[in-house]
Design an enzyme around this catalytic site. Sequence first.
Site, PDB file in Angstrom:
ATOM      1  N   SER A 173      38.992  28.239  41.679  1.00  0.00           N
ATOM      2  CA  SER A 173      39.241  29.367  40.764  1.00  0.00           C
ATOM      3  C   SER A 173      40.524  29.072  40.012  1.00  0.00           C
ATOM      4  O   SER A 173      41.422  28.398  40.546  1.00  0.00           O
ATOM      5  CB  SER A 173      39.405  30.662  41.557  1.00  0.00           C
ATOM      6  OG  SER A 173      39.927  31.692  40.734  1.00  0.00           O
ATOM      7  N   TYR A 205      43.493  35.072  48.261  1.00  0.00           N
ATOM      8  CA  TYR A 205      42.369  34.402  47.585  1.00  0.00           C
ATOM      9  C   TYR A 205      42.901  33.186  46.819  1.00  0.00           C
ATOM     10  O   TYR A 205      42.362  32.068  46.933  1.00  0.00           O
ATOM     11  CB  TYR A 205      41.687  35.393  46.638  1.00  0.00           C
ATOM     12  CG  TYR A 205      40.582  34.818  45.781  1.00  0.00           C
ATOM     13  CD1 TYR A 205      39.357  34.467  46.337  1.00  0.00           C
ATOM     14  CD2 TYR A 205      40.754  34.641  44.406  1.00  0.00           C
ATOM     15  CE1 TYR A 205      38.330  33.954  45.549  1.00  0.00           C
ATOM     16  CE2 TYR A 205      39.741  34.133  43.607  1.00  0.00           C
ATOM     17  CZ  TYR A 205      38.533  33.789  44.188  1.00  0.00           C
ATOM     18  OH  TYR A 205      37.527  33.282  43.397  1.00  0.00           O
TER      19      TYR A 205
END
Length: 246
Positions: free
Chosen positions: A141, A155
């Site tokens: 990501s 995350y």
Amino acid sequence: MDSIKNKVAFVTGGSRGIGQAIVRKLVLEGANVAFTYTSSEASANELVKELSTTEAKVIAIKADNGDADSIVSAIHTTSQTFGNLDILVNNAGIGTIATLSDISIDNFDRIVAVNIKGVFVAMQTGAALMNDGGRIITIGSTAGSRSAYPGTTVYGMSKAAIAGLTRGVARDLGPRGITVNIVQPGPIDTDMNPADSQFANVLRSAMALGHYGETSDVADLVAFLASPSGKFITGASINIDGGLEA
Ligand SMILES: NC(=O)c1ccc[n+]([C@@H]2O[C@H](COP(=O)([O-])OP(=O)(O)OC[C@H]3O[C@@H](n4cnc5c(N)ncnc54)[C@H](OP(=O)(O)O)[C@@H]3O)[C@@H](O)[C@H]2O)c1
């Protein structure tokens, strides 16, 4: 793009979202594909049925990315079923938008297990069974390289960890001609990050293109990296983010 016809691919988290688009694209390009899911059994079965009219073969395997034994077993099933393994796509991932004070230790452990340990186990098991010249592609990501808003804390940490893992494994497997790359999406319209959520406008305003990507955008890039045309790309972190990080 050169062909991946008759190659064998294993994709984690293929029942929905980006993983589903990757499975569809690889199958339509002629690869035989096994994919995992955890809870979305109906979507997994629907995808197998949808793709059953193609020449390539597709199977769905229930396997939790947070459970090392399940991943090892799913990868062995894949190579036994299709007699080979050429392409590993680590797509399964979970995320919670939570700041330092809000994230529980249990949630931290679960994100680490699914997003980091599961990827390591799949790489180690997959590489041992994989043909030389194979491909390992992991979905990271942009949160792994830049924290664009509050709450990406754990995350983002998990996605940064697998970017580092990718670079090391690229060195380890380079002598076998296996390429190892991480694809880092920005906002892509899925259940995890719906384009109609309240938060979506904040993301759109930070993007050069001003709109969300589609799951097929990521799948097309993965298919390119998996193909013979991607043979000189390794150890790379490739953003596909509509200019979020421009
Ligand atoms: N969407 C975005 O904007 C975006 C941006 C950057 C990166 N990403 C990354 O892209 C990947 C896919 O995201 P997505 O947006 O497609 O998410 P999604 O819509 O939530 O879909 C997640 C997929 O992964 C599977 N999955 C979840 N936990 C799993 C587990 N423990 N074991 C095996 N499979 C599991 C789900 O299957 P079940 O339903 O069966 O559990 C589902 O098929 C993730 O790694 C995510 O971090 C997404």
